[in-house]
Structure formats: C-alpha cells, structure tokens
Design an enzyme around this catalytic site. Sequence first.
Site, PDB file in Angstrom:
ATOM      1  N   ASP A  27      53.941  40.320  27.980  1.00  0.00           N
ATOM      2  CA  ASP A  27      52.705  39.744  27.359  1.00  0.00           C
ATOM      3  C   ASP A  27      51.735  39.356  28.716  1.00  0.00           C
ATOM      4  O   ASP A  27      51.929  38.497  29.342  1.00  0.00           O
ATOM      5  CB  ASP A  27      52.867  38.314  26.779  1.00  0.00           C
ATOM      6  CG  ASP A  27      54.114  37.312  27.485  1.00  0.00           C
ATOM      7  OD1 ASP A  27      54.866  37.995  28.383  1.00  0.00           O
ATOM      8  OD2 ASP A  27      53.988  36.270  27.038  1.00  0.00           O
TER       9      ASP A  27
ATOM     10  N   GLU B  17      57.187  34.741  40.157  1.00  0.00           N
ATOM     11  CA  GLU B  17      57.836  35.354  38.810  1.00  0.00           C
ATOM     12  C   GLU B  17      57.399  36.897  38.660  1.00  0.00           C
ATOM     13  O   GLU B  17      58.074  37.644  38.213  1.00  0.00           O
ATOM     14  CB  GLU B  17      56.992  34.924  37.583  1.00  0.00           C
ATOM     15  CG  GLU B  17      55.546  34.846  37.552  1.00  0.00           C
ATOM     16  CD  GLU B  17      55.088  34.680  36.230  1.00  0.00           C
ATOM     17  OE1 GLU B  17      55.580  34.961  35.198  1.00  0.00           O
ATOM     18  OE2 GLU B  17      53.711  34.365  36.280  1.00  0.00           O
TER      19      GLU B  17
END
Length: 502
Positions: free
Chosen positions: A280, A464
């Site tokens: 996403d 991340e």
Amino acid sequence: MSRIDTPDQTYRELFQAVQNRQVLGDSKTFVDAVPLTEPAAIMAAFLEEQSSPDFDLREFVETNFHLPETRDTNLLSQERRPVREHIEQLWDVLTRAQDEPQPHSSLLALPEPYIVPGGRFREIYYWDSYFTMLGLAASGRVDMLRNMVANFAWLIDQIGFIPNGNRSYYCTRSQPPFFALMVELLAELSHDDDTYRRYLPQLRREYDFWMNGSDTLSEHKPASQRVVLASGFHLNRYWDDACMPRQESHAEDVEIAEQSQRQKVDVYRDIRAGAESGWDYSSRWFADGRTMASIQTSEVLPVDLNCLMYKLESVLADTYGLIGDESQQQAFEKRAQARQKAIQTLFFDADAGFFTDLSLPDWQCLPSRSLAAAYPLFFELATTEQASSVAAQIHAQYLRPGGWVTTLVNTGQQWDSPNGWAPLQWIVYRGLTRYGYQAQAEEGARRWIDNNLTIYQATGALVEKYNVEQPGVLAGGGEYEVQDGFGWTNGVLLCLMDELES
C-alpha cells in the site's frame, strides 16, 4: 468474539469532524486513542459544545482521550552500538506484553506477548510478523515466536481469519497469508510435527476464509470476494469486506475518491484491497500505472498471493497426511498441483520471460512488473527455464546500489521505485539461491546490508523501507513519514548477515 465496534461507529460525528479536518495530523492517531470516560458522555459533550464560538476541537480531543505516543526515542541507538547488539535490544523495546482489555479501545487484546513493527504501528501486523519471526529465530527467541503464532491462531479462532492487525478497524480485511510459513518455521525450530497437528484447525480455517464463495463461481459469475475462477483454475485476489474510507486514513481516501471518475464505493473497496495486499500502495494496482485515482486492486490477480495460497494448500496436504486423512491429503495435493500449473502457465508472460499479475476478467498478463515475480522462485514453483529468465531480469533491471528495487516506476508511492523493502529482499535472495544463483543473490543482499548500515550509522535508526537508488538517503513516498523500529527490517537484516557471515 462479540460484535466489534469501530471508532466511526462509536463516535460518528466526532470521528467525521476530527478526521475530515485532520486536526491530529496522522489519521491513525484518533482511531488508536483511548477514551478517558464513557463514549456516550464524550459524544453528548461534543454535540453540545461544538457550536460554541470558542470551541477548540483539538483541545476537546486531548481532554477526552489518551492519545498514543507518536515517537519512541528508545528505538534509536544514540552511541551507535554494533547493529546486532542494537537489534537484540530492539526486540525488548518492540515487545508488548499480554494485552489487558481496555474498554472502548480499538485494540483487540491478544492473549500472549508479541512484537510490533515500530513507530506509528503500535499493534501486531500479519505479514510483517513472519519476517520479524525470522529474526527472532536468528536471535534464539523461539518462545516469542511461539507466542506470536499462538496469537494469530487465537485471532483465527475469534474472528475467522487473521486481520490486517489487531485493531477493530482492521477486521474487514487480512494481509498476505503467511500463517502456513509461520507454522512451518515454528515446526522446524521445535523439531517435531506436533506443531502442524496443533494448528491444523486454524490452517484450514484460514484457507476457507480465502476460498469463501468458490463453490458459487461459474463462467457467468467468475469472482466472489477473494476467489476467482480463471481458465478453470480457482485463484485468489485481494479484497475488503467494506467499501468506505479506511478509518485510519479517512481524509486521504475521501480525497482520492473525489479525484476518481468511478463510483466512490468501488474506489474505497480497491483502496482497502490494496491495504490487504501489504503493497500500500504501488503501480501494480493502478489502471493507468501512475495514479491512485485509477486504483483497481480487485481487478488484479496477484502472482505473489497465489504463490502463498499454493504454500497453504501444500502445508494442509502434508498435515492431513500426518494425521492419516488420505482423502483430504489427496484433495489438497490436487489443489496445490493445479495452482502450480496456473502459476507456470497463466502467470508467466512467455514473451517477456517474467512472472506477472493477471487482469480480470480476461486473465491477460498485466504490463506492470515488480519483484512479486520472485515469489514463484521462493516457493520453487518456476521451471528451470522460467527461473533463469526471471533471475537474469532481476539482476539486470532491479538490482540497484542499495539493494533490489520494488518496481521500475516512480509514482511517489512507497511500493515503487526508488524504494526497497526488507520482505522483498528476503524473497528475492532466497528465491535466487534456491535455483542456484548464489552470486547474484549475495550481491543484492550485500548491497542491502550496506544500505541498512549506512542509514544506521547516520541516524541511529533501522527503518521500514530504504531508498535503493541512493543508498544513505532516507526513503519517502506514501501516506506517512518513514517509520523507525523496524520489525521486518531487523529480522531480514539479521538473517542476511548470518547468510553472508557478516
């Protein structure tokens, strides 16, 4: 589990006001907040006070809710300890104890301790956790790994599937189905097959969730929820059972729907399905290959999802064999074999020599290309010739100075160029090694490790995602700032360093 109320239902008008005006910045902050009094009393006060000339919405929220912390400085290494030592300390920082249920909180209280990714991600996440577990295994923390598998099994028992994360607002969708790999990892570390037997009911229920509606499909009705009948094969797509803005990204989704020329409910469904994919967001899901307004996730048959479903079918077949259920064993062996055939034929673009996603309803190979093509190698589903072609293209087109790039398109979305992600580095690395491309695998892994360490030395953080085009430059793109922590980065970095003995 009884009916799960979500923040938009509990606070209706207040929810709309806070999220539409974005008074807290990150839309996720409000839906993670815990009320200090009964929601009914908060709503009564809001409805009475909101029309007052001196009403301050942010002040009202801060007075009536405990807001989550936005930054944890414990994630940073101030003195730049050796990275392995830092990761070992991070496991403790990222650990959450067994949850105590909090009235009217969106958090679903888990029965065992667990690891969160870090930053704004204050709960467990489904597919993140597999790559975190790889790191826990490398650190010898098998008990925590066992706890996390137990938590996911509990979620399946309570909800019927593993949600995106343990939040009420995530309970209309899942994430890439890695539960079978988690069970397999735990079984290997435990050196026994009892793990498979213990979790067989949950493995089967996970499968039934993803295949729900398959018995209703026909030529005239080829798709239902997450299952699709394509050229005689039962395959899967990403979906979401809701068709409204995501609660944790409400204003962002409303804006995208306004930009689109399509029905808003369809746009919301596809945005949510993109969240279920874990990617996403990415050009993989865009009809025009460029913009979120063209998102069409539910019209895509993803190659990586179907490889994961093959793994689930294979583990189920083997587990039914362990308990002597030959009928179910044979049934799932047949399903896995059919899935492998579909991946080798439908999902392989022979002209391009690359695995790709398929489009609904014509089952044609989509023009978008990504590292999802490595999944058939990771699960050893590709023929020797297919693997050779994919490996050559990954090396020639996707290898960058800082690791393997996710796609070849820069859209400003985080799952596109110039970003690289830990889970995909592991999938590519292991996929290449399983077909004998050791040198290529090690070259990409070394570049990724060096990129991680460069950022770590500069910032004290493990993050991340990484910019693999310009190592040392912080990655960007997406709906939020780059997050520190970071569960799957830590896990994959440990494993790759072990693999390369660095």
